[in-house]
Design a protein around this motif. Structure first.
Motif, PDB file in Angstrom:
ATOM      1  N   LYS A 184      -9.641  10.055  -3.487  1.00 37.29           N
ATOM      2  CA  LYS A 184      -8.765  11.143  -3.149  1.00 37.29           C
ATOM      3  C   LYS A 184      -7.870  11.397  -4.210  1.00 37.29           C
ATOM      4  CE  LYS A 184      -8.157   9.476   1.631  1.00 37.29           C
ATOM      5  NZ  LYS A 184      -7.333   9.462   2.667  1.00 37.29           N
ATOM      6  N   SER A 186      -5.007  -2.065  -2.468  1.00 39.89           N
ATOM      7  CA  SER A 186      -5.471  -1.302  -1.178  1.00 39.89           C
ATOM      8  C   SER A 186      -5.971  -0.006  -1.427  1.00 39.89           C
ATOM      9  CB  SER A 186      -4.310  -1.069  -0.205  1.00 39.89           C
ATOM     10  OG  SER A 186      -4.690  -0.163   0.914  1.00 39.89           O
ATOM     11  N   ASP A 196      -5.811   2.737   0.005  1.00 42.54           N
ATOM     12  CA  ASP A 196      -4.904   3.731   0.689  1.00 42.54           C
ATOM     13  C   ASP A 196      -3.948   3.878  -0.536  1.00 42.54           C
ATOM     14  OD1 ASP A 196      -6.436   4.576   2.520  1.00 42.54           O
ATOM     15  OD2 ASP A 196      -5.210   3.105   3.899  1.00 42.54           O
ATOM     16  N   SER A 226       3.257   5.894  -2.142  1.00 43.51           N
ATOM     17  CA  SER A 226       3.374   7.121  -1.431  1.00 43.51           C
ATOM     18  C   SER A 226       3.972   8.078  -1.348  1.00 43.51           C
ATOM     19  CB  SER A 226       3.091   6.467  -0.099  1.00 43.51           C
ATOM     20  OG  SER A 226       4.188   5.961   0.333  1.00 43.51           O
ATOM     21  N   SER A 254      -3.526   7.251  -2.220  1.00 47.64           N
ATOM     22  CA  SER A 254      -3.931   8.345  -1.375  1.00 47.64           C
ATOM     23  C   SER A 254      -3.099   9.669  -1.442  1.00 47.64           C
ATOM     24  CB  SER A 254      -4.317   7.719   0.103  1.00 47.64           C
ATOM     25  OG  SER A 254      -2.879   7.352   0.504  1.00 47.64           O
ATOM     26  N   ASN A 255      -1.779   9.422  -1.559  1.00 48.86           N
ATOM     27  CA  ASN A 255      -0.939  10.398  -1.480  1.00 48.86           C
ATOM     28  C   ASN A 255      -0.325  10.900  -2.889  1.00 48.86           C
ATOM     29  OD1 ASN A 255      -0.395  10.570   1.002  1.00 48.86           O
ATOM     30  ND2 ASN A 255       1.410   9.265   1.024  1.00 48.86           N
ATOM     31  N   LYS A 299       0.955  -1.096   0.134  1.00 50.87           N
ATOM     32  CA  LYS A 299      -0.048  -0.164   0.105  1.00 50.87           C
ATOM     33  C   LYS A 299       0.977   1.382   0.039  1.00 50.87           C
ATOM     34  CE  LYS A 299      -0.726   0.357   4.882  1.00 50.87           C
ATOM     35  NZ  LYS A 299      -0.450   1.823   5.456  1.00 50.87           N
ATOM     36  N   ASP A 300       2.012   1.212   0.478  1.00 52.00           N
ATOM     37  CA  ASP A 300       3.007   2.232   0.539  1.00 52.00           C
ATOM     38  C   ASP A 300       3.800   2.555  -0.904  1.00 52.00           C
ATOM     39  OD1 ASP A 300       2.079   3.197   3.195  1.00 52.00           O
ATOM     40  OD2 ASP A 300       3.362   1.965   4.050  1.00 52.00           O
TER      41      ASP A 300
END
Length: 181
Positions: free
Chosen positions: A155, A126, A128, A107, A131-132, A103-104
């Motif tokens: 997002k 995921s 997320d 990011s 998300s970034n 998930k990262d």
């Protein structure tokens, strides 16, 4: 622009000019080190790369990275999260064998505008995962094996193009009602 094929060692030391690098065939190269700090673009497509080392590209100040048409299966999460990751605006991981990513993984790519992860074997993403990615405007996910979650893209405010065709799930209407595209 440097175009090379059949290399074992790759070294760029000219620090005065911005350069683009395209490597056609890598032979027994396990780690690539670039000392040049103004590389605009790196194209490592079609090299049968299986693994991206942790922080492999993080010391580079690049804007475009093409890793398409390789044999990458898994992204652990720290491949693109260094101090210079925020400079990358185009990332192509399409036509590989990616089944999953942490998930990262994306990011640190806060300036990323185009993400191509189409034509892989991705099953789950995921909520997320993106998300970034505040500047993401184009996301290519078509021809994967996704089961899409309703709020996955909520997002991604700047998302203008989203390709989803060829998924195992066809419930796009629920997904798109919560997404501003």
């Amino acid at each position: 622009k440097i175009i090379s094929d059949r290399i074992n060692t790759f070294n760029v030391n000219n620090k005065n000019d911005a350069i683009e690098i395209e490597i056609s065939i890598l032979w027994n190269v396990y780690f690539i080190t670039f000392s040049h700090n103004r590389i605009l673009s790196i194209d490592l497509s079609g090299n049968d790369l299986k693994v991206i080392q942790s922080y492999q590209f993080n010391h580079l100040r690049i804007s475009r990275l093409d890793l398409s048409r390789n044999s990458i299966i898994d992204l652990k999460g720290d491949e693109f999260n260094g101090k210079n990751a925020r400079l990358l605006f185009f990332l192509d991981l399409s036509h590989s064998k990616i089944k999953s990513f942490h998930k990262d993984t994306f990011s640190g790519l806060t300036a990323l505008q185009v993400l191509k992860i189409d034509n892989n074997m991705i099953r789950d993403i995921s909520m997320d995962a993106f998300s970034n990615l505040n500047d993401l405007s184009e996301l290519f996910l078509h021809r994967n094996e996704l089961s899409l979650e309703k709020l996955m893209f909520s997002k991604a405010a700047k998302l203008k193009q989203l390709t989803l065709d060829g998924q195992s799930s066809s419930n796009y209407s629920a997904l798109l009602t919560s997404t501003k595209i």
